[in-house]
Design an enzyme around this catalytic site. Structure first.
Site, short mmCIF file in Angstrom:
data_model
loop_
_atom_site.label_atom_id
_atom_site.label_comp_id
_atom_site.label_asym_id
_atom_site.label_seq_id
_atom_site.Cartn_x
_atom_site.Cartn_y
_atom_site.Cartn_z
N ASP A 146 -6.99 19.94 -5.47
CA ASP A 146 -8.33 19.38 -4.86
C ASP A 146 -8.06 19.73 -3.14
O ASP A 146 -8.89 19.14 -2.44
CB ASP A 146 -8.38 17.96 -5.18
CG ASP A 146 -8.93 17.72 -6.46
OD1 ASP A 146 -9.82 18.89 -6.59
OD2 ASP A 146 -8.82 16.95 -7.13
N HIS A 153 0.68 14.76 -8.42
CA HIS A 153 0.07 14.91 -9.70
C HIS A 153 0.89 14.22 -10.76
O HIS A 153 1.99 14.16 -10.44
CB HIS A 153 0.01 16.50 -10.08
CG HIS A 153 -1.12 16.61 -11.22
ND1 HIS A 153 -0.67 16.66 -12.66
CD2 HIS A 153 -2.36 17.00 -11.08
CE1 HIS A 153 -1.61 16.95 -13.26
NE2 HIS A 153 -2.69 17.09 -12.55
N1 ACO Z 1 0.10 10.40 -1.14
C1 ACO Z 1 1.32 9.51 -0.84
N2 ACO Z 1 2.08 9.02 -1.91
C2 ACO Z 1 1.95 9.54 -2.86
C3 ACO Z 1 0.95 10.20 -3.27
C4 ACO Z 1 0.24 10.81 -2.44
N3 ACO Z 1 -1.08 11.39 -2.75
N4 ACO Z 1 0.79 10.38 -4.72
C5 ACO Z 1 1.82 9.49 -5.36
N5 ACO Z 1 2.63 8.98 -4.23
C6 ACO Z 1 3.69 8.14 -4.32
C7 ACO Z 1 3.33 6.87 -5.13
O1 ACO Z 1 2.97 5.82 -3.95
C8 ACO Z 1 4.77 6.40 -5.50
O2 ACO Z 1 5.54 6.25 -4.75
P1 ACO Z 1 6.70 4.95 -4.99
O3 ACO Z 1 7.70 5.45 -6.11
O4 ACO Z 1 7.40 4.67 -3.66
O5 ACO Z 1 5.95 3.60 -5.50
C9 ACO Z 1 5.15 7.75 -6.16
O6 ACO Z 1 4.73 8.91 -5.27
C10 ACO Z 1 4.83 8.00 -7.47
O7 ACO Z 1 3.40 8.03 -7.68
P2 ACO Z 1 2.46 7.52 -8.73
O8 ACO Z 1 1.11 6.80 -7.98
O9 ACO Z 1 3.34 6.49 -9.50
O10 ACO Z 1 2.20 8.82 -9.59
P3 ACO Z 1 1.18 8.78 -10.82
O11 ACO Z 1 1.47 10.23 -11.61
O12 ACO Z 1 0.77 7.55 -11.37
O13 ACO Z 1 -0.11 9.37 -9.89
C11 ACO Z 1 -1.69 10.69 -8.72
C12 ACO Z 1 -0.77 10.67 -9.77
C13 ACO Z 1 -2.98 9.68 -9.06
C14 ACO Z 1 -2.57 12.18 -8.91
C15 ACO Z 1 -1.35 10.50 -7.42
O14 ACO Z 1 -0.34 11.55 -6.99
C16 ACO Z 1 -2.37 10.28 -6.37
O15 ACO Z 1 -3.06 9.29 -6.24
N6 ACO Z 1 -2.62 11.47 -5.44
C17 ACO Z 1 -3.88 11.50 -4.55
C18 ACO Z 1 -5.06 11.55 -5.47
C19 ACO Z 1 -5.37 12.98 -5.70
O16 ACO Z 1 -4.96 13.95 -5.21
N7 ACO Z 1 -5.96 13.04 -7.00
C20 ACO Z 1 -5.98 14.30 -7.87
C21 ACO Z 1 -5.25 14.64 -8.84
S1 ACO Z 1 -5.48 16.26 -9.62
C22 ACO Z 1 -6.97 16.12 -10.19
O17 ACO Z 1 -7.41 15.28 -11.08
C23 ACO Z 1 -7.62 17.36 -10.46
#
Ligand code: ACO
Length: 400
Positions: free
Chosen positions: A340, A282
């Site tokens: 979720d 998140h």
């Molecule tokens: N699985 C694996 N790796 C992940 C995940 C994940 N679910 N989420 C983040 N990471 C990793 C990224 O690859 C990144 O790694 P790196 O530093 O090696 O490049 C690091 O963690 C930071 O992630 P970002 O994508 O920069 O974080 P951001 O804040 O932009 O994204 C998000 C947040 C979009 C929610 C992301 O965690 C994600 O895509 N999660 C999966 C989708 C999800 O569950 N969304 C629901 C959000 S809650 C809602 O809307 C109700």
């Protein structure tokens, strides 16, 4: 916190912050998140207390008005909402223009936008009376629209709302009832659905809420602004994550279940792969999402009620969570389950098809979008949202 507006006025300097990682787009008094503590407050009340002591309509009242309703206010608010649960009969013909296999979010985006073509007396976003009545209409009609989208896809007759039922009970009946039999609402499922609604009701300046604010800032009508929120919510990085999380769990289950978790986690961690652990991570929570804890409890209650406590998908989700929470990749990046991760399992157990999960989220989030929109329009300092850009294209040149 630096107020960049002053800096801009004095120097013309502006900041570059793609993804709004470190920029507040507004001031707000509605929802507070402490991402490090894993705390979520609606108007100051902890989500754990709201989820156990209030129902969804109380939560709507709180988000819209800033205070929980008194008994008299509760009665009046409930009455107002149930007076507006029907949709214009002509909406059925609009709906019938869609293919029956259309994604429910495509249908819902269209239906919500189309409300502005039916309720012309509530389209002036700058008129507080128009905003009030459109708020009630949207909250009241969303369950009817979501259930209509579902019934249409199934080829089943629409069920009209029954206003002696609770908000969640009425929705369950419109979804699963038929005109030929008397549908009995299960109190456990009704409560579970109500809790899903509460947990999704607002979450400060997420992508869809920011979309609603930006869209509304142009002075468009409230239905159009909420339709923009529905469209944004659809994406798998946002509201579409519940659908994606369940598809992911089902995929692992098909491949061999718990025994295959290690292989799946390795894929997620592989730098060259785009696979994510859906329902994890998140932008703001760098600790356990408090909604995920509540959702896990609800999951237990629902599966017990339905005699599904040995549900393999629930067991798989818990095993996956345990492994991820002990894995350095997730620990270092502070990735925890979000709301979720478990909500899909609950919805699937209730009988809601995977394709409709994000529609349920949209239904529940409508009140948050409206509260945020009203807060913005009510602020005398509000301006049309207009981000700047860093131009990196060609310098001026002449057409040969
Ligand atoms: N699985 C694996 N790796 C992940 C995940 C994940 N679910 N989420 C983040 N990471 C990793 C990224 O690859 C990144 O790694 P790196 O530093 O090696 O490049 C690091 O963690 C930071 O992630 P970002 O994508 O920069 O974080 P951001 O804040 O932009 O994204 C998000 C947040 C979009 C929610 C992301 O965690 C994600 O895509 N999660 C999966 C989708 C999800 O569950 N969304 C629901 C959000 S809650 C809602 O809307 C109700």
């Amino acid at each position: 916190v630096i107020d960049i507006r002053k800096l801009y006025a004095q120097t013309g300097m502006f900041t570059y912050d793609p993804g709004f990682m470190s920029t507040a787009s507004c001031q707000s008094t509605i929802t507070y998140i402490d991402g490090d503590k894993g705390e979520l407050l609606y108007r100051g009340y902890p989500i754990e207390q709201i989820a156990t002591k209030c129902d969804y309509l109380d939560t709507c009242y709180l988000l819209l008005n800033g205070e929980l309703p008194t008994d008299t206010q509760r009665g009046a608010f409930h009455k107002l909402v149930i007076n507006h649960t029907m949709v214009h009969e002509q909406m059925q013909f609009f709906l019938r223009g869609f293919r029956r296999d259309a994604h429910p979010m495509a249908v819902l985006t269209g239906l919500v936008g189309a409300l502005s073509a039916f309720y012309h007396d509530s389209t002036d976003i700058n008129n507080p009376e128009h905003r009030d009545i459109s708020a009630i209409r949207l909250i009241a009609k969303m369950p009817t629209l979501v259930a209509m989208a579902y019934k249409y896809g199934m080829g089943q007759p629409f069920m009209y709302p029954r206003n002696d039922l609770s908000y969640a009970g009425n929705f369950l009946r419109m979804m699963f009832g038929t005109p030929c039999e008397d549908y009995k609402v299960s109190p456990v499922l009704e409560r579970a659905l109500d809790r899903i609604f509460i947990l999704h009701a607002d979450h400060e300046q997420n992508a869809s809420t920011s979309t609603v604010r930006l869209c509304g800032s142009s002075g468009t009508n409230p239905f159009a602004a909420i339709a923009a929120g529905v469209a944004c919510l659809w994406g798998p990085a946002h509201g579409g994550a519940n659908e994606a999380a369940l598809n992911m769990l089902e995929g692992i289950q098909r491949e061999g279940g718990v025994a295959k978790i290690g292989e799946f986690v390795a894929k997620v961690k592989d730098k060259n792969s785009t696979v994510k652990l859906m329902g994890f991570g998140h932008r703001v929570y760098k600790n356990y999402d408090p909604r995920a804890k509540l959702m896990q409890q609800t999951c237990n209650e629902v599966l017990d009620e339905l005699g599904l406590h040995n549900d393999p998908l629930f067991a798989l989700a818990k095993a996956l969570e345990k492994i991820a929470l002990e894995d350095d990749y997730f620990v270092q990046r502070k990735l925890y389950p979000n709301v979720d991760f478990y909500s899909g399992i609950v919805q699937r157990a209730i009988g809601i098809p995977v394709k409709l999960f994000t529609g349920i989220f949209a239904l529940a989030r409508t009140v948050g979008w409206i509260a945020q929109l009203n807060e913005m329009i009510g602020d005398p300092e509000y301006k049309i949202g207009r981000p700047r850009q860093l131009y990196t294209g060609s310098v001026r040149r002449d057409v040969p």
